[in-house]
Write a protein that holds these residues in place. Structure first.
Motif, PDB file in Angstrom:
ATOM      1  N   ALA A   1       0.895  -1.256   0.205  1.00 30.92           N
ATOM      2  CA  ALA A   1       0.012   0.071  -0.001  1.00 30.92           C
ATOM      3  C   ALA A   1       0.929   1.126  -0.026  1.00 30.92           C
ATOM      4  N   ILE A   2       1.861   1.270   0.791  1.00 27.71           N
ATOM      5  CA  ILE A   2       2.920   2.375   1.027  1.00 27.71           C
ATOM      6  C   ILE A   2       3.503   2.449  -0.463  1.00 27.71           C
ATOM      7  N   ASN A   3       3.626   1.638  -1.083  1.00 28.24           N
ATOM      8  CA  ASN A   3       4.663   1.743  -2.194  1.00 28.24           C
ATOM      9  C   ASN A   3       3.716   2.269  -3.300  1.00 28.24           C
ATOM     10  N   TYR A   4       2.289   1.945  -3.151  1.00 33.56           N
ATOM     11  CA  TYR A   4       1.369   2.390  -4.214  1.00 33.56           C
ATOM     12  C   TYR A   4       1.050   3.869  -4.146  1.00 33.56           C
ATOM     13  N   VAL A   5       1.204   4.492  -3.041  1.00 31.98           N
ATOM     14  CA  VAL A   5       1.018   5.696  -2.643  1.00 31.98           C
ATOM     15  C   VAL A   5       2.357   6.492  -2.864  1.00 31.98           C
ATOM     16  N   ARG A   6       3.582   6.043  -2.784  1.00 36.76           N
ATOM     17  CA  ARG A   6       4.786   6.379  -2.956  1.00 36.76           C
ATOM     18  C   ARG A   6       4.921   6.810  -4.380  1.00 36.76           C
ATOM     19  N   ASN A   7       4.449   5.895  -5.314  1.00 33.58           N
ATOM     20  CA  ASN A   7       4.505   5.873  -6.927  1.00 33.58           C
ATOM     21  C   ASN A   7       3.623   7.133  -7.234  1.00 33.58           C
ATOM     22  N   ILE A   8       2.483   7.403  -6.781  1.00 37.43           N
ATOM     23  CA  ILE A   8       1.433   8.475  -6.848  1.00 37.43           C
ATOM     24  C   ILE A   8       2.329   9.833  -6.554  1.00 37.43           C
ATOM     25  N   CYS A   9       2.806   9.791  -5.443  1.00 39.58           N
ATOM     26  CA  CYS A   9       3.683  11.178  -4.953  1.00 39.58           C
ATOM     27  C   CYS A   9       4.983  11.400  -5.988  1.00 39.58           C
ATOM     28  N   ALA A  10       5.606  10.402  -6.007  1.00 38.46           N
ATOM     29  CA  ALA A  10       6.804  10.345  -7.010  1.00 38.46           C
ATOM     30  C   ALA A  10       6.491  10.896  -8.307  1.00 38.46           C
ATOM     31  N   HIS A  11       5.191  10.523  -9.078  1.00 39.69           N
ATOM     32  CA  HIS A  11       4.926  10.935 -10.230  1.00 39.69           C
ATOM     33  C   HIS A  11       4.080  12.036 -10.359  1.00 39.69           C
ATOM     34  N   HIS A  12       3.795  12.835  -9.231  1.00 37.34           N
ATOM     35  CA  HIS A  12       3.032  14.076  -9.086  1.00 37.34           C
ATOM     36  C   HIS A  12       1.477  13.838  -9.579  1.00 37.34           C
ATOM     37  N   ALA A  13       1.029  12.778  -9.283  1.00 35.41           N
ATOM     38  CA  ALA A  13      -0.319  12.325  -9.790  1.00 35.41           C
ATOM     39  C   ALA A  13      -1.022  13.012  -8.653  1.00 35.41           C
ATOM     40  N   ARG A  14      -2.567  12.777  -8.893  1.00 35.60           N
ATOM     41  CA  ARG A  14      -3.342  13.207  -7.916  1.00 35.60           C
ATOM     42  C   ARG A  14      -3.784  12.126  -6.758  1.00 35.60           C
ATOM     43  N   LEU A  15      -3.200  12.840  -5.506  1.00 37.15           N
ATOM     44  CA  LEU A  15      -3.608  11.914  -4.251  1.00 37.15           C
ATOM     45  C   LEU A  15      -4.944  12.413  -3.555  1.00 37.15           C
ATOM     46  N   TRP A  16      -5.327  13.311  -3.771  1.00 32.17           N
ATOM     47  CA  TRP A  16      -6.619  13.841  -3.205  1.00 32.17           C
ATOM     48  C   TRP A  16      -8.012  13.335  -3.753  1.00 32.17           C
ATOM     49  N   ASN A  17      -8.625  12.797  -3.099  1.00 32.80           N
ATOM     50  CA  ASN A  17     -10.116  12.414  -3.864  1.00 32.80           C
ATOM     51  C   ASN A  17      -9.917  11.151  -4.813  1.00 32.80           C
ATOM     52  N   ILE A  18      -8.766  10.275  -4.417  1.00 32.76           N
ATOM     53  CA  ILE A  18      -8.888   9.143  -5.519  1.00 32.76           C
ATOM     54  C   ILE A  18      -9.287   7.907  -4.679  1.00 32.76           C
ATOM     55  N   THR A  19      -9.347   6.832  -5.658  1.00 33.07           N
ATOM     56  CA  THR A  19      -9.880   5.514  -4.888  1.00 33.07           C
ATOM     57  C   THR A  19      -8.883   4.517  -4.978  1.00 33.07           C
ATOM     58  N   PHE A  20      -8.279   4.132  -3.904  1.00 33.47           N
ATOM     59  CA  PHE A  20      -7.264   3.266  -3.732  1.00 33.47           C
ATOM     60  C   PHE A  20      -7.240   1.957  -4.449  1.00 33.47           C
ATOM     61  N   THR A  21      -6.524   1.448  -5.027  1.00 37.96           N
ATOM     62  CA  THR A  21      -6.599   0.024  -5.708  1.00 37.96           C
ATOM     63  C   THR A  21      -5.719  -0.912  -4.782  1.00 37.96           C
ATOM     64  N   SER A  22      -4.797  -0.391  -3.987  1.00 36.05           N
ATOM     65  CA  SER A  22      -4.150  -1.098  -3.122  1.00 36.05           C
ATOM     66  C   SER A  22      -4.100  -0.705  -1.761  1.00 36.05           C
ATOM     67  N   VAL A  23      -4.670  -1.406  -0.798  1.00 38.24           N
ATOM     68  CA  VAL A  23      -4.932  -0.708   0.637  1.00 38.24           C
ATOM     69  C   VAL A  23      -4.345  -1.957   1.473  1.00 38.24           C
ATOM     70  N   ALA A  24      -3.730  -1.361   2.785  1.00 37.64           N
ATOM     71  CA  ALA A  24      -3.281  -2.108   3.618  1.00 37.64           C
ATOM     72  C   ALA A  24      -4.163  -3.093   4.407  1.00 37.64           C
ATOM     73  N   GLU A  25      -4.202  -4.133   4.731  1.00 34.81           N
ATOM     74  CA  GLU A  25      -5.267  -5.196   5.516  1.00 34.81           C
ATOM     75  C   GLU A  25      -5.645  -4.373   6.690  1.00 34.81           C
ATOM     76  N   PRO A  26      -6.706  -4.621   7.088  1.00 38.65           N
ATOM     77  CA  PRO A  26      -7.272  -4.150   8.416  1.00 38.65           C
ATOM     78  C   PRO A  26      -6.400  -4.650   9.791  1.00 38.65           C
ATOM     79  N   THR A  27      -6.093  -3.756  10.567  1.00 39.81           N
ATOM     80  CA  THR A  27      -5.526  -4.458  11.722  1.00 39.81           C
ATOM     81  C   THR A  27      -6.064  -4.813  12.872  1.00 39.81           C
ATOM     82  N   LYS A  28      -5.627  -5.542  13.711  1.00 39.93           N
ATOM     83  CA  LYS A  28      -6.564  -6.173  14.816  1.00 39.93           C
ATOM     84  C   LYS A  28      -6.157  -5.310  16.023  1.00 39.93           C
TER      85      LYS A  28
END
Length: 250
Positions: A207-234
């Motif tokens: 999930a972090i790598n997915y967000v990192r790539n968005i930031c590194a390529h200056h893509a839109r981060l606000w108001n997007i639907t994430f296609t890769s998310v971290a598993e819910p934690t207990k």
């Protein structure tokens, strides 16, 4: 289906088009200057919240009454600042992860563990790792620490892990953890970062790598639907979250 026939527009024509759709632009030269630095298409995503909807709820080209140019541009600026803040946090995570991967695996398996195929799950993933390291070494062959190694040593041909792994990107580090044969080694790396399980680590790194790539390529981060998310934690992961926050606090 129909043929695309929209013409390219000058920056002033883009300003005129936006005005014709109801966007209030007080300072046209300023708006044109913004459009010359940030493309119309990139900014169009930040216009969506300010556009009218028809009776069926479909977004139209026209803007809501009273919408100003700065409403759109300031939303873009907010997203840019958000990316910078997130990227700063990810940098700390990446450097900490890289340090733990290098240190723990080198102490246990020696300086050249990336050259040992037995440490990876399959020959295929080992070969891919070797190709990636070779690629990064070639791209960074003029860096002083790489030149120094080759000038001083002729065996092994590849520099030690604390040099080669330092050249790898975040995705490569995540891939090493996922492709490592000994699960307990990955768990130890996870725990050093305050994360109790290797499975959770894999999920978070993806999930972090997915967000990192968005930031590194200056893509839109606000108001997007994430296609890769971290598993819910207990509940027992809460200590892990605090551990990560504590270790990376600077």
């Amino acid at each position: 289906m129909k043929k695309f026939q929209k013409p390219a527009l000058t920056f002033q024509d883009q300003v005129n088009l936006l005005k014709s759709r109801g966007l209030e632009i007080v300072d046209e030269p300023r708006a044109a200057r913004h459009l010359s630095n940030v493309s119309y298409y990139r900014l169009s995503a930040y216009m969506i919240p300010f556009r009218k909807r028809d009776a069926a709820g479909k977004i139209t080209d026209d803007f809501e009454d009273g919408t100003m140019w700065d409403d759109v541009y300031n939303l873009y600026r907010f997203d840019r600042k958000l990316r910078l803040l997130i990227f700063d946090a990810i940098e700390r995570i990446e450097i900490a992860l890289r340090t733990q991967v290098i240190n723990q695996l080198s102490l246990k398996y020696g300086s050249h563990w990336p050259d040992d195929s037995a440490l990876f799950k399959t020959q295929e993933v080992f070969t891919k790792m070797q190709e990636r390291i070779e690629e990064r070494l070639k791209a960074n062959s003029r860096m002083e620490f790489i030149k120094h190694y080759h000038e001083k040593y002729n065996h092994p041909l590849t520099p030690p892990s604390w040099m080669t792994v330092e050249l790898l990107c975040f995705g490569d580090l995540s891939w090493i953890c996922k492709s490592w044969r000994e699960k307990k080694d990955v768990t130890a790396i996870a725990r050093s970062l305050g994360i109790p399980q290797d499975k959770i680590l894999h999920s978070w790194l993806r999930a972090i790598n997915y967000v990192r790539n968005i930031c590194a390529h200056h893509a839109r981060l606000w108001n997007i639907t994430f296609t890769s998310v971290a598993e819910p934690t207990k509940a027992n992961i809460r200590e892990g979250r605090q551990g990560v926050a504590y270790r990376l606090r600077g």
